[in-house]
Design an enzyme around this catalytic site. Structure first.
Site, PDB file in Angstrom:
ATOM      1  N   ASP A  83      16.815 -36.197  -3.861  1.00  0.00           N
ATOM      2  CA  ASP A  83      17.063 -37.493  -4.506  1.00  0.00           C
ATOM      3  C   ASP A  83      17.653 -37.237  -5.903  1.00  0.00           C
ATOM      4  OD1 ASP A  83      16.948 -40.249  -4.833  1.00  0.00           O
ATOM      5  OD2 ASP A  83      14.847 -40.275  -5.475  1.00  0.00           O
ATOM      6  N   ASP A 105      24.234 -37.486  -7.748  1.00  0.00           N
ATOM      7  CA  ASP A 105      24.353 -38.681  -8.576  1.00  0.00           C
ATOM      8  C   ASP A 105      25.270 -38.371  -9.754  1.00  0.00           C
ATOM      9  OD1 ASP A 105      24.196 -40.852 -10.167  1.00  0.00           O
ATOM     10  OD2 ASP A 105      22.021 -40.831 -10.432  1.00  0.00           O
ATOM     11  N   GLU A 142      26.855 -41.891  -5.714  1.00  0.00           N
ATOM     12  CA  GLU A 142      26.484 -43.159  -6.371  1.00  0.00           C
ATOM     13  C   GLU A 142      27.650 -43.654  -7.202  1.00  0.00           C
ATOM     14  OE1 GLU A 142      22.619 -43.584  -8.222  1.00  0.00           O
ATOM     15  OE2 GLU A 142      23.480 -44.739  -9.868  1.00  0.00           O
ATOM     16  N   HIS A 223      18.843 -48.228  -3.751  1.00  0.00           N
ATOM     17  CA  HIS A 223      17.818 -47.560  -4.570  1.00  0.00           C
ATOM     18  C   HIS A 223      16.938 -48.629  -5.203  1.00  0.00           C
ATOM     19  CE1 HIS A 223      19.068 -43.233  -5.040  1.00  0.00           C
ATOM     20  NE2 HIS A 223      19.977 -43.716  -4.222  1.00  0.00           N
ATOM     21  N   GLY A 224      15.878 -48.180  -5.852  1.00  0.00           N
ATOM     22  CA  GLY A 224      15.017 -49.111  -6.584  1.00  0.00           C
ATOM     23  C   GLY A 224      14.532 -50.245  -5.704  1.00  0.00           C
ATOM     24  N   SER A 225      14.143 -49.928  -4.456  1.00  0.00           N
ATOM     25  CA  SER A 225      13.867 -50.990  -3.487  1.00  0.00           C
ATOM     26  C   SER A 225      12.393 -51.247  -3.238  1.00  0.00           C
ATOM     27  CB  SER A 225      14.582 -50.684  -2.171  1.00  0.00           C
ATOM     28  OG  SER A 225      15.968 -50.803  -2.381  1.00  0.00           O
ATOM     29  N   SER A 226      11.550 -50.834  -4.163  1.00  0.00           N
ATOM     30  CA  SER A 226      10.148 -51.201  -4.012  1.00  0.00           C
ATOM     31  C   SER A 226      10.001 -52.705  -4.227  1.00  0.00           C
ATOM     32  CB  SER A 226       9.276 -50.450  -5.035  1.00  0.00           C
ATOM     33  OG  SER A 226       8.980 -49.165  -4.540  1.00  0.00           O
ATOM     34  N   ASN A 266      15.458 -46.738  -0.560  1.00  0.00           N
ATOM     35  CA  ASN A 266      14.594 -45.834  -1.335  1.00  0.00           C
ATOM     36  C   ASN A 266      13.348 -46.537  -1.853  1.00  0.00           C
ATOM     37  OD1 ASN A 266      16.726 -44.083  -1.002  1.00  0.00           O
ATOM     38  ND2 ASN A 266      16.828 -43.492  -3.142  1.00  0.00           N
TER      39      ASN A 266
HETATM   40  P1  13P Z   1      11.493 -47.634  -6.643  1.00  0.00           P
HETATM   41  O1  13P Z   1      11.098 -47.241  -8.034  1.00  0.00           O
HETATM   42  O2  13P Z   1      11.875 -49.072  -6.552  1.00  0.00           O
HETATM   43  O3  13P Z   1      10.476 -47.269  -5.636  1.00  0.00           O
HETATM   44  O4  13P Z   1      12.811 -46.823  -6.264  1.00  0.00           O
HETATM   45  C1  13P Z   1      12.770 -45.471  -5.872  1.00  0.00           C
HETATM   46  C2  13P Z   1      14.136 -44.881  -5.797  1.00  0.00           C
HETATM   47  O5  13P Z   1      15.145 -45.554  -5.775  1.00  0.00           O
HETATM   48  C3  13P Z   1      14.203 -43.394  -5.730  1.00  0.00           C
HETATM   49  O6  13P Z   1      15.521 -42.936  -5.838  1.00  0.00           O
END
Ligand code: 13P
Length: 349
Positions: A83, A105, A142, A223-226, A266
Site C-alpha cells: 500500500d 503512489d 494514483e 482509498h480512505g473508504s472506511s 481500501n
Molecule cells: P481508511 O483510513 O478510510 O480506512 O483508508 C485506508 C486506506 O485507504 C489505506 O490505503
C-alpha cells in the site's frame, strides 16, 4: 494456494460486477481476522501492508504470516499488496519479497507528503510498471491526491483539495499502463473524513463515473473508504476513548462506485476502531486480566465481524471458488504479449 496476482483477482471482480476489500495489516491477529472472515464468507481477498506496517513487522514476519495464511486457506485467493509505495525502491523490495501487487503512489514525492508534478508521477510509475509486469506483478497508481495521513504517508487536508482531473487520469493510464488506478474523489485516510454525513455532492461520484466511462479497462480504487460507523466510535468512547464525532464514507456510496468500475476498496480505520474498542472494553470491565490473549481474542473477533460485513457489502462474498488462480509467470506472459494491456489506446481490441 500460492499468492494470487491482484490483476487476476480484479479482472474476475470486473466480470462478476463486484468489489474486493483491501484490508491493511500489521500483525498476526489482523491477518487471522481477515482470513476468518474470508473463509466464513467464501471471499477472495486483498491483504495490504503500508511502508509503516512493513517496518513495524520487520518485513519478513509479516510476509511469512501471509504465506501461512495462503497455506492454511488453500480455497481462498489472496493477493498481497504494497500500500502506498513511495518510490521505485520500495516497490522493488516488496516484489523481491514476493508481494503479488504494488501501489506506486507517485502523486506525492518520495517524502510521502509533498504533491509531485504530473510528469514526475508518470515517470516513476512507468518505471515500476515495467519492472513489475516483467515479473507478473500488478501495479496500482494514483492520480490526484488523497486527503489525510496514514502511517505517516499523506498530504493531509480534507481530500477535496486535489480531485482527479479525468483528462489527466486518461493520459496517466495511457502513459503508464497501470492495472489499477486510485483516484481522488473527496475521501481521505483516517477517522476524521467528514464533519457531517457526506451526500453525493460532497463525494465526487460524477468524477468517478466520468473516469470509468473513459477508462473501462483500468480497475478503479477507492482509498480512505472506511465508513467509521457510529457504533464502533461509541464503543471506543464508552470505555474511556476520546474520539470526536466524525463521519466516514457511506457504504451506499461505495456500492455506487462498484457499479461504476471500482474494484478495490481500501479499509483500515474501521478495523483499527473495532480492535481498539474491543481491547478497551476488556480493560475497563476486567482490569484484573493481564494475559494478552484475553483482549487479543475479542479484538480479532471484532475485526473479523467488520471485515465479513464489508465483504458481503462489497459483493466479493461467495466468489472465492469462481476461478483457478493463474501462476504469476503466466500473468507475466500476458503482459509481455499485450493481452493484459489496459491502456485506452488498446481499448479497441
Ligand atoms: P481508511 O483510513 O478510510 O480506512 O483508508 C485506508 C486506506 O485507504 C489505506 O490505503
Amino acid at each position: 494456494m500460492p499468492l494470487v496476482s491482484m490483476r487476476q483477482l480484479l479482472d474476475e471482480a470486473a466480470k462478476g460486477g463486484y468489489g474486493v476489500g483491501a484490508f491493511n495489516v500489521n500483525d498476526m491477529e489482523q491477518i487471522q481476522a481477515i482470513m476468518m472472515a474470508a473463509k466464513e464468507t467464501k471471499s477472495p481477498v486483498i491483504v495490504q501492508a503500508s511502508r509503516g506496517a512493513r517496518q513495524f513487522a520487520e518485513d519478513l514476519y509479516l510476509f511469512r504470516l501471509i504465506q501461512a495464511a495462503a497455506e492454511l486457506n488453500p480455497e481462498i485467493p489472496i493477493a498481497m499488496h504494497q500500500d502506498h509505495g513511495n518510490s521505485f525502491e520500495t516497490c522493488k523490495s516488496a516484489i523481491e519479497l514476493g508481494y503479488t501487487s504494488v501501489m506506486m503512489d507517485g502523486s506525492l514525492k518520495e517524502d510521502g507528503k509533498t504533491p509531485s508534478t504530473f510528469e514526475e508521477n508518470v515517470e516513476v510509475t512507468r518505471k515500476v510498471v515495467e519492472y513489475a509486469h516483467e515479473r507478473g506483478v500488478t501495479v496500482e497508481g494514483e492520480i490526484g491526491v488523497l486527503g489525510g495521513v496514514e502511517d505517516g504517508h499523506g498530504a493531509g487536508g480534507t481530500g477535496l483539495e486535489h480531485i482527479t482531473d479525468p483528462d489527466q487520469a486518461v493520459e496517466f493510464a495511457e502513459r503508464t499502463g497501470v492495472d489499477a488506478l486510485a483516484i481522488a474523489i473527496g475521501t481521505s485516510h483516517g477517522a476524521y473524513k467528514f464533519n457531517k454525513k457526506p451526500d453525493g455532492s460532497v463525494l465526487k461520484m460524477d468524477v468517478l463515473i466520468a473516469i470509468h466511462k473513459r477508462l473501462p479497462h483500468t480497475h478503479l480504487v477507492m482509498h480512505g473508504s472506511s465508513s467509521v460507523p457510529k457504533e464502533l466510535q461509541d464503543i471506543v468512547n464508552q470505555y474511556g476513548g476520546n474520539l470526536k464525532p466524525t463521519w466516514g464514507v457511506p457504504v451506499e456510496e461505495i456500492q455506487l462506485g462498484i457499479r461504476n468500475g471500482v474494484r478495490k476498496i481500501n479499509v483500515d480505520t474501521d478495523n483499527r476502531l473495532a480492535i481498539t474498542g474491543a481491547i478497551r472494553k476488556v480493560f475497563a470491565e476486567t482490569p484484573e486480566k493481564f494475559d494478552p490473549r484475553d483482549y487479543l481474542k475479542p479484538a480479532r473477533e471484532a475485526m473479523k465481524k467488520v471485515v465479513a460485513l464489508r465483504m458481503t457489502q462489497f459483493g466479493q462474498a461467495g466468489h472465492a471458488g469462481d476461478y483457478k488462480p493463474m501462476a504469476i509467470t503466466e500473468i507475466a506472459k500476458g503482459y509481455a504479449n499485450g493481452s493484459l494491456d489496459t491502456r485506452p489506446s488498446m481499448a479497441a481490441r
